[in-house]
Every structure is written in structure tokens, then in C-alpha cells.
Design a protein around this motif. Structure first.
Motif, PDB file in Angstrom:
ATOM      1  N   PHE A  88       0.843  -1.179   0.000  1.00  0.00           N
ATOM      2  CA  PHE A  88       0.000   0.000   0.000  1.00  0.00           C
ATOM      3  C   PHE A  88       0.880   1.231   0.000  1.00  0.00           C
ATOM      4  CE2 PHE A  88      -2.513  -3.356   1.903  1.00  0.00           C
ATOM      5  CZ  PHE A  88      -3.707  -3.245   1.204  1.00  0.00           C
ATOM      6  N   GLY A  89       0.525   2.182  -0.851  1.00  0.00           N
ATOM      7  CA  GLY A  89       1.238   3.455  -0.896  1.00  0.00           C
ATOM      8  C   GLY A  89       0.564   4.448   0.021  1.00  0.00           C
ATOM      9  N   ASN A  90       0.770   5.709  -0.277  1.00  0.00           N
ATOM     10  CA  ASN A  90       0.204   6.793   0.506  1.00  0.00           C
ATOM     11  C   ASN A  90      -1.288   6.924   0.170  1.00  0.00           C
ATOM     12  OD1 ASN A  90      -0.581   9.130   1.729  1.00  0.00           O
ATOM     13  ND2 ASN A  90       1.124  10.362   0.960  1.00  0.00           N
TER      14      ASN A  90
END
Length: 98
Positions: A88-90
Motif C-alpha cells: 500500500f502506498g500513501n
């Protein structure tokens, strides 16, 4: 093991999706991720990741009723795949329509 569900429908539309989405007040038990987008040429493409098939089955029964009650077509049978890895990114920069 987490499971990826892929739903694709040329009959569903964003208006019904948005109406149902506004009625959902909390993340369902067992849901890890949900992404929805409009398909090229219309319809919806939805991807979900769930902790288990059992938890997704409970949600699917609930959401099927909401879809029909709001004038949408029944959800198509999903493609199901076991998840090998997730990152998961930002999430603050992810686009949402809420």
C-alpha cells in the motif's frame, strides 16, 4: 490467506454505485481493500481484497440486496484469486469520490 475478487459489468453504472456507496457507513468486517472505476465504454470494474471467502460471502449477500433495491443489475460472478502479496502506498493521495 487473503482473496482478490474482480467484478466486471457492462450493465452497472456510477450513479447506482454512488447512491449505494453513500448508504454504507462503515468498512465491512474482513474487507481489506475496495477499488471501483468506470470501464471504457461504460459499466463498472470493481476489485476487492478480503480476509476470507466466508466474510466476503456475507458482504456479498448484503450488497446484492442494496444493488437490486437501488435499481442496479445483480453483481456478476467474480473472478477469485489467492493473494500472494500486497503493498500500500500513501492512501492520502488516492482519489476518492466521497
Amino acid at each position: 490467506m487473503a482473496i482478490l475478487y474482480v467484478y466486471e459489468s457492462d450493465r452497472a453504472d456510477l450513479d447506482v454505485y454512488d447512491r449505494i456507496n453513500s448508504q454504507i457507513t462503515q468498512v465491512p468486517d474482513g474487507a481489506i481493500c475496495h477499488v471501483a472505476c468506470e470501464r471504457d465504454g461504460g459499466g463498472l470494474f470493481v476489485v476487492e481484497v478480503w480476509e476470507s471467502e466466508e466474510k466476503q460471502d456475507r458482504w456479498n449477500a448484503f450488497i446484492q440486496e442494496k444493488i437490486v433495491a437501488n435499481g442496479g443489475p445483480p453483481r456478476p460472478e467474480p473472478r477469485k484469486l489467492p493473494v500472494h502479496n500486497m503493498r500500500f502506498g500513501n492512501t492520502e493521495t488516492a482519489g476518492t469520490r466521497r
